[in-house]
Scaffold this active site. Structure first.
Site, short mmCIF file in Angstrom:
data_model
loop_
_atom_site.label_atom_id
_atom_site.label_comp_id
_atom_site.label_asym_id
_atom_site.label_seq_id
_atom_site.Cartn_x
_atom_site.Cartn_y
_atom_site.Cartn_z
N THR A 125 16.54 14.64 -4.13
CA THR A 125 17.20 14.28 -2.88
C THR A 125 17.67 12.84 -2.99
O THR A 125 17.14 12.06 -3.80
CB THR A 125 16.26 14.41 -1.66
OG1 THR A 125 15.22 13.43 -1.76
CG2 THR A 125 15.65 15.80 -1.58
N GLU A 126 18.65 12.47 -2.20
CA GLU A 126 19.23 11.13 -2.31
C GLU A 126 18.25 10.04 -1.95
O GLU A 126 18.48 8.87 -2.25
CB GLU A 126 20.48 11.03 -1.46
CG GLU A 126 20.27 11.32 0.00
CD GLU A 126 21.60 11.52 0.72
OE1 GLU A 126 21.95 10.63 1.52
OE2 GLU A 126 22.26 12.54 0.49
#
Length: 477
Positions: A89-90
């Site tokens: 995930t970012e």
């Protein structure tokens, strides 16, 4: 500076997420003994996530967006695939099981954690193999809007642009319509629309272009659009979406085409989504993703060598050992009968065995080897690929036309630079050097050095491709 929050205001001002004050699993202080066994209910979100899940491949690095894409992680967990892909995930986590809902961002049992800005450096540098992203509006040519729905309603793109521009494969997930959509999932492998949504999401013109379908086609990206009842793709040779699958039980005209503001191309080979997507029980597709034991073996007759890919095989009991030995034996026996003991090269990367079975496995493999092996080499990861590549890149041992068709993702009879790079990387785990790319393009009558200036694509036909491969790799024979 250091910000200090009073204990009584901690939950309100400085909690770990919108739902949790503190979770040591997310920080890596402790690890969960095993992932939660709670399953996702069979609803619209799950059937979209399940269909998108089919685009996952073992040993890939994956980005998950917030919202519908989160479901891909849950389905991966249910289908036993979390150990064979790296979900990111970012927020900066690699691996494990990403949290969902209002806790989205961290991950249980993450393999590594870095700062968010460093994660975007990784994304921008091409570190992702595939991304699963949401979509608010989709246009005829594959444009996507996620950033602005009206003049006065700006949500912004967040990290969407960075991720969508730099990922080779993108899967957008959304419903076909919204606002009032209700479906029935009888559990027999079909889908029924009970109440149609009043707002169409496939529109003639998106309000704002956050992702360009035309630019994606020019860059050679592979883009899919997955809904609960239909699957579309953007091809490079046409400027409109192609409908490639519909759900069992769905009426093509009434439930799909009439719910769009434009007419997509309907594939002459229009398929049906896998009925297992719409059933309560697990899909049990993991083995199909890894391939059968026969599909894992590659035989090169010229030097009587078999390459065996063990990635994803897990030995949990003695029956698994018997299955593996018997299965590999049935493959080697005809070769042994024809030409005697076989040279064997085995990739053990991604192979797992229960510790108390290691001795038993070693004993059985030793007996098996004495019977069938002339020589044996055992590798992990890239070393195996390099050993395999030396024999695979041999003009006498593979069909150039078959290889061309494998590389030609858009099926337009031409290869772009992107398709060449991705094809060589996926089939041979080989990354073409600028010199090799230039030779390919020269065979097609073009100069690679001019492309970055003119924006042209280096396009190769079938004959030019075969000629270029011979010129580049003839020294390997």
């Amino acid at each position: 500076c250091v910000v200090v929050v009073d204990k009584e205001n901690h939950d309100r001002h400085h909690s770990m997420s919108y739902e949790e004050r503190d979770n040591p699993v997310f920080t890596g202080e402790i690890r969960e003994a095993e992932y939660s066994s709670e399953r996702m209910p069979l609803d619209i979100r799950k059937i979209i996530a399940r269909r998108a899940f089919y685009y996952l491949q073992p040993n890939t690095v994956v980005n998950l967006g917030i919202g519908l894409p989160e479901g891909v992680a849950t389905v991966s967990k249910e289908e036993g695939m979390l150990d064979y892909v790296t979900l990111t995930t970012e927020a900066g986590v690699f691996g494990g099981n990403p949290a969902s809902g209002r806790s989205f961002g961290p991950s249980s049992n993450a393999s590594a954690m870095i700062e968010m800005n460093q994660m975007f450096d990784f994304y921008d540098g091409g570190g992702l193999d595939i991304s699963f992203l949401g979509a608010a509006e989709i246009g005829p040519n594959g444009d996507v809007n996620v950033s602005r729905m009206t003049k006065n309603r700006l949500t912004g793109p967040g990290g969407f642009i960075d991720i969508s521009q730099s990922t080779k494969n993108i899967v957008f997930v959304t419903t076909l319509t919204t606002k009032g959509l209700e479906v029935s999932i009888p559990g027999d492998g079909t889908l029924e629309i009970q109440n149609e949504g009043s707002v169409k999401k496939f529109v003639s013109n998106v309000y704002e272009t956050t992702f360009s379908g035309d630019q994606a086609a020019r860059r050679g990206q592979t883009v899919w659009y997955v809904t609960e009842r239909a699957v579309f793709r953007r091809r490079a040779d046409v400027d409109i979406l192609e409908l490639v699958e519909i759900a069992p039980g769905i009426n093509l005209q009434k439930d799909v085409l009439d719910q769009m503001d434009f007419d997509p191309i309907v594939s002459p080979k229009l398929g049906r989504m896998d009925p297992r997507i719409f059933m309560e029980e697990k899909m049990k597709v993991k083995n199909e993703m890894f391939g059968s034991l026969e599909e894992r073996c590659v035989y090169h007759e010229s030097d009587h060598t078999v390459f065996l890919e063990m990635f994803g095989i897990t030995i949990d009991n003695e029956e698994d050992i018997e299955w593996l030995i018997a299965g590999f034996g049935s493959i080697l026996q005809p070769l042994f009968d024809k030409k005697g003991p076989v040279n064997v090269v085995i990739n053990y990367d991604g192979f797992d065995i229960r510790q108390d079975l290691e001795m038993k496995y070693s004993e059985e493999v030793e007996k098996f080897g004495k019977k069938y092996y002339k020589t044996v080499q055992r590798f992990a990861g890239a070393a195996f690929r390099r050993a395999q590549l030396g024999r695979q890149i041999s003009l006498m041992e593979w069909d150039p036309d078959e290889l061309f068709d494998k590389f030609d993702v858009t099926k337009n009879g031409r290869l772009s630079v992107r398709e060449l790079r991705d094809g060589m990387a996926s089939v041979f785990n080989m990354h073409l050097s600028p010199t090799q790319l230039a030779k390919f393009c020269k065979a097609g009558g073009k100069d690679l050095s001019s492309f970055s200036k003119s924006g042209e694509e280096c396009i190769l036909g079938r004959e030019e491709f075969v000629k270029a491969v011979y010129e580049i790799f003839k020294a390997t024979d």
